[in-house]
Write an enzyme that holds these catalytic residues in place. Structure first.
Site, PDB file in Angstrom:
ATOM      1  CB  CYS A 107      -7.801 -22.566  38.685  1.00  0.00           C
ATOM      2  SG  CYS A 107      -7.723 -23.626  40.157  1.00  0.00           S
ATOM      3  CG  ASN A 206      -8.443 -11.061  40.948  1.00  0.00           C
ATOM      4  OD1 ASN A 206      -8.156 -12.217  40.701  1.00  0.00           O
ATOM      5  ND2 ASN A 206      -8.877 -10.701  42.141  1.00  0.00           N
TER       6      ASN A 206
END
Length: 405
Positions: A107, A206
């Site tokens: 993140c 991803n």
């Protein structure tokens, strides 16, 4: 304690040519959406990222941030943590109700960096290794311990990090193939392939995937065992089935899942609740409405989107769907309804490991960000993003993720 079915996630990688994964998305990877995407070919789902600190200390955080049911497997619970006692303690708490835990090391948001969470953890790799080792030693297999991270600017450092994580006992890796400083543009397919080739554990790729064809193409180019999608699966929950657009049948499934999740057994038997009440159990309006905003994006005219995206109640939304598409909630068959009921979770006695591991001097310390970022009353949404649709707005909400796809 209720008995929940479990899935061996590593066996899933052995059984599938390509494991299709729905990404952890704050506010969006809730139980109802996890149940929806699994209807359409999703093999593995993640919870939203949860602050391990708050999860260990706050019963309210546990109640609000983690729900599950019989249909909700395989499931990975993702935590943000930077101490052994928080990560291992939270993992032990949730272990009876999921199939593995994931440590978020990707993140890039400023608030996470300020708390030394997310991609900030990449600056202290020894700490990541310690968290993985301790969790692996304390929570028994087949429960998995995984990491979701990003590619470092120096790919050799990323390879070394992943190889050391493998030595520490990590079960699988998810690689967002962009650096912590880059959220847009092409992903590093070369870097992803180099990492995939350098480890034995399964690697999930991803970043920027928008269709099943693109997912399959990424596997062909990089050799990853799985693919993870975020933004595109919100707009099209049927993506993993090969569909390129969201059908009205999918919207109907969403209505049914949301409606049935609000019913008690008595409601179901008595037929007393035929619609979604304005303050239902187990469902927020934001969750219900925002998913429909994404799913209906290509099915509504610009004028209809302005009207629909501004709606503030279940009643208005349900009326709109019935008038424009002849859709309304339906009850599940009795056996399926039983499987869809959210469990009454019992964490009693499972905080013992957290208390054992927690340093005594930290007894009174708590990071008070749970209320600001996670509570289900919509305050974070309203403070962070203006949901009042302007006259010329197309209502692009794609920036609502803590970690962009």
């Amino acid at each position: 304690m209720c008995e929940k079915p479990h899935t061996d996630v590593l066996e899933l990688f052995n059984q599938r040519d390509l494991v299709k994964v729905c990404a952890p998305m704050v506010r969006y990877s809730k139980l109802q959406f996890r149940n929806l995407v699994k209807i359409y070919g999703c093999d593995l789902t993640f919870t939203p990222m949860i602050l391990a600190d708050s999860f260990c200390k706050s019963p309210k955080a546990r109640l609000n941030e983690f729900t599950t049911n019989t249909l909700d497997t395989p499931l990975i619970t993702q935590f943000a943590a930077n101490t052994v006692h928080d990560f291992v303690g939270a993992s032990y708490l949730v272990a009876p109700y999921c199939d593995g835990v994931d440590l978020n090391c990707g993140c890039p948001q400023r608030w996470a960096k300020d708390l030394c969470l997310g991609c900030e953890m990449l600056n202290t790799p020894q700490k990541i290794f310690e968290l993985v080792r301790e969790c692996r030693n304390r929570v028994l297999k087949p429960f998995t311990v995984s990491i979701k991270t990003r590619i470092l600017p120096n790919i050799a450092e990323s390879i070394e990090l992943c190889q050391n994580l493998e030595k520490c006992g990590v079960s699988f890796l998810t690689i967002h193939a962009r650096t912590p400083m880059n959220n847009v543009g092409p992903i590093s397919e070369d870097g992803l392939k180099m990492i995939s080739d350098s480890v034995v554990v399964p690697v999930i790729g991803n970043g920027g995937l928008g269709s099943l064809k693109e997912c399959q193409g990424l596997q062909e180019k990089t050799g990853v065992k799985g693919v993870m999608v975020a933004n595109a699966v919100l707009t099209n929950p049927e993506l993993f089935s090969g569909s390129t657009v969201t059908s009205l049948g999918c919207v109907q499934q969403w209505l049914d899942i949301c409606y049935n999740s609000t019913l008690t057994i008595d409601d179901y038997i008595s037929d007393s609740q035929k619609t979604i009440s304005e303050r239902p159990r187990n469902l927020t309006f934001q969750c219900f409405h925002h998913h429909l905003v994404f799913m209906l994006e290509k099915l509504l005219t610009k004028k209809q989107r302005r009207v629909f995206n501004n709606m503030k109640s279940f009643t208005l939304v349900l009326r709109f769907l019935e008038q424009n598409f002849r859709l309304k909630p339906r009850k599940f068959p009795a056996d399926y309804f039983q499987m869809s009921i959210p469990f009454n979770l019992d964490f009693q006695g499972r905080s013992v490991l957290y208390e054992e591991l927690k340093p005594k001097e930290n007894e009174d310390h708590i990071v008070d960000v749970y209320g600001a970022y996670w509570e289900g009353d919509g305050k974070y949404f309203k403070g962070k993003f203006d949901l009042d649709v302007q006259e010329e707005s197309d209502c692009d909400w794609s920036g609502m993720f803590f970690e962009n796809d």
